[in-house]
Design an enzyme around this catalytic site. Structure first.
Site, mmCIF file in Angstrom:
data_model
loop_
_atom_site.group_PDB
_atom_site.id
_atom_site.type_symbol
_atom_site.label_atom_id
_atom_site.label_comp_id
_atom_site.label_asym_id
_atom_site.label_seq_id
_atom_site.Cartn_x
_atom_site.Cartn_y
_atom_site.Cartn_z
ATOM 1 N N LYS A 191 56.969 38.969 33.256
ATOM 2 C CA LYS A 191 56.041 38.299 34.166
ATOM 3 C C LYS A 191 55.867 36.856 33.704
ATOM 4 C CE LYS A 191 51.355 39.185 35.994
ATOM 5 N NZ LYS A 191 50.237 40.182 35.924
ATOM 6 N N SER A 263 48.895 41.839 40.247
ATOM 7 C CA SER A 263 49.604 40.567 40.184
ATOM 8 C C SER A 263 50.969 40.645 39.504
ATOM 9 C CB SER A 263 48.749 39.532 39.459
ATOM 10 O OG SER A 263 48.601 39.860 38.093
ATOM 11 N N SER A 287 46.499 45.104 37.902
ATOM 12 C CA SER A 287 47.728 44.344 38.118
ATOM 13 C C SER A 287 49.004 45.026 37.649
ATOM 14 C CB SER A 287 47.615 42.966 37.460
ATOM 15 O OG SER A 287 46.702 42.177 38.181
#
Length: 556
Positions: A191, A263, A287
């Site tokens: 990420k 996310s 997330s």
């Protein structure tokens, strides 16, 4: 000497650290100003009391201005440390050898595209036995990222040059008999809120899309030490919320008209589509769980303080957690084993053992379930019911439990306040206007609103959070693992606040063809037992083996 009520009023006056302070920087603090402030936060001091406080509040405002002149980058944490350990909690002390059974007899598939959906142990055996080189495998996944990444909008940067260097080094080490384990030579992605020296770290946000951070996050370093090959930086919703980032909206490979949620948007999307064997995500409030549900992946959200966040963007110092997203619980265990533990840089990390191995007798675990949540009507109910029945048939006795009755959702102000502090300079500079999302529930407004939460109310919320931690401990006595619907917001919120770990696994499909998941929850630092039970479930079912449509797979 200042009177006692002055200190109480200072909580009300803390609004001056926000937008009002900017507006009033050259104005006098008056009774009228403080009267407006106390109305906003529900206090009722007399005019005389307010008048007595004006000088003190003015002094504090001057102090705010001096403090703001001290540079504070996002990586500077507060001097306060969150501790999720309740009174009476006993941490496991014995350390056992991490052990995952090697996949014997694994052969290269006739159709090379099937490699896209192999598990880590399967790919590891192919690399270990030199049926395929790490460089070949790396080029294979780079090719899939180039082919499908634009459709899914899941990649911020390909790290191709670095990846090929790492893959060639892995091949040389393996050839020389220096095999490091199942991650040696295996490609992965991170990420893009984790720092990497040679590539941009964009945080998914317009103001930071060209940002270079001259260090590798601890997680990135540890995966390199394990021999893994970094092939991509993956999208995240801007500043770790949702699936919209500066380059677009990340998609679910099950239906590219739908977002991947977030996310950890790119991490889940890329793994689900077979663009990577595993990826690293983060969670503050859903997330990892949410995109894993939208994309049908298996995700591990570890206990708070298990994995170092050094080199990761801070959103909420007391809630941020890092964990893997992969094809299976066993894959998550393999990755987690490489990244957990103290590094001397993230002081919240606890040195607790991770005893995942074949000696865990899953059928002896004490397993609970949130019976009231499972009894409700919700879209995933049939899938969840089938999961509970499968576990019962496997000999698992499910005991009904309930969560504490506390206003947990109100405590999520924690993210607003800590996020507002983490991105103070962004707000005060006005650069938040560059961000893609500008609606009332987007970060720019949340950060502004967070400045109006007084220090007193924030600390009171943390005191209620202490009650939550203690009550969770009491509710979970005698329980090793419990199950919750992934939709259950109360469980998601409470356990992110209390720091408990979870594994979310696919368990079916909705009528519209989108995946469903169920959540396995554990005791603090109990990832080994949660993963073991999730593995048992996945060994009995094939939900984790399903592939998205033909656009991403050689076969259904």
């Amino acid at each position: 000497m200042k009177k006692p009520y002055t200190y109480t009023l200072l909580g009300a006056a803390c609004f001056l650290s926000g937008a009002f302070a900017m507006k009033l920087a050259d104005d006098k603090i008056t009774v009228d100003v403080l009267r407006s402030a106390q109305q906003m936060i529900g206090l009722n001091f007399t005019d005389a009391q307010l008048d007595s406080a004006t000088a003190s509040v003015a002094e504090f405002r001057e102090g705010y201005q001096r403090i703001r002149k001290q540079p504070l980058t996002n990586d500077v944490a507060p001097a306060l440390q969150f501790n999720p350990i309740p009174v009476g909690f006993e941490m496991e002390q014995k350390r056992e050898k991490f052990e995952v059974e090697r996949r014997k007899g694994i052969k290269l598939p006739a159709n090379r595209e099937d490699l896209a959906f192999y598990t880590v142990p399967q790919l590891a055996e192919l690399v270990r036995t030199k049926q395929i080189s790490s460089e070949e495998l790396t080029r294979f996944f780079l090719g899939r990222l180039k082919q499908h990444g634009p459709t899914l909008q899941c990649v911020t940067s390909l790290t191709e040059e670095l990846a090929l260097q790492q893959a060639r080094r892995a091949d040389q080490e393996i050839k020389a008999g220096k095999y490091k384990g199942m991650l040696h030579g295996i490609p992965y992605g991170v990420k893009d809120l984790l720092a990497t020296k040679r590539y941009k770290t964009t945080w998914g946000s317009v103001p930071y899309k060209d940002q270079q951070i001259d260090l590798d996050a601890t997680v990135v370093q540890r995966l390199e030490q394990a021999g893994a090959v970094l092939v991509a930086k993956l999208t995240l919703g801007e500043l770790a919320m949702g699936d919209v980032w500066y380059g677009g909206k990340t998609r679910s490979p099950w239906d590219t008209s739908k977002g991947s949620s977030g996310s950890s948007a790119g991490s889940a999307s890329a793994v689900a589509a077979g663009l990577l064997p595993f990826a690293i995500g983060t969670e503050t409030l859903g997330s990892i769980v949410s995109p894993s549900t939208a994309c049908g992946t298996t995700g591990l959200r570890p206990t708070y303080g298990r994995v170092s966040r050094h080199g990761a963007m801070a959103l909420s110092w007391s809630m941020d957690k890092i964990g893997p997203i992969a094809r299976s619980a066993e894959d998550c265990a393999i990755v987690f084993n490489a990244i957990y533990g103290p590094d001397g840089k993230d002081l919240a990390v606890v040195d607790a053992p991770f005893n995942y191995n074949k000696n865990v007798d899953v059928r002896k675990l004490r397993v609970g379930y949130l019976n009231k949540d499972f009894d409700r009507d919700y879209p995933f109910k049939e899938s969840d019911k089938a999961t509970l029945e499968a576990l019962r048939k496997a000999g698992i006795e499910l005991v009904p439990i309930e969560l504490p009755n506390l206003p947990a959702r109100d405590l999520t102000m924690t993210i607003s306040v800590e996020g507002a502090a983490a991105f103070d300079e962004l707000t005060r500079s006005g650069r938040d206007s560059l961000m893609v999302q500008q609606h009332k529930n987007a970060w720019p407004n949340i950060f502004r609103a967070g400045r109006f939460v007084t220090a007193v109310e924030y600390l009171q919320a943390q005191r209620v959070r202490s009650l939550l931690i203690q009550q969770m401990h009491e509710k979970l006595k005698g329980i090793d693992v419990y199950l919750s619907p992934s939709f259950a917001g109360s469980n998601l919120v409470m356990t992110n606040l209390s720091g408990h770990p979870c594994v979310v696994v696919p368990n079916g499909f909705q009528k519209n063809g989108m995946p469903t998941t169920i959540t396995f929850m554990g005791q603090l630092y109990g990832e080994a037992k949660v993963l073991a039970l999730a593995k048992l479930y996945q060994d009995m079912t094939d939900h984790d083996e399903q592939r998205p449509p033909m656009a991403f797979s050689s076969r259904k």
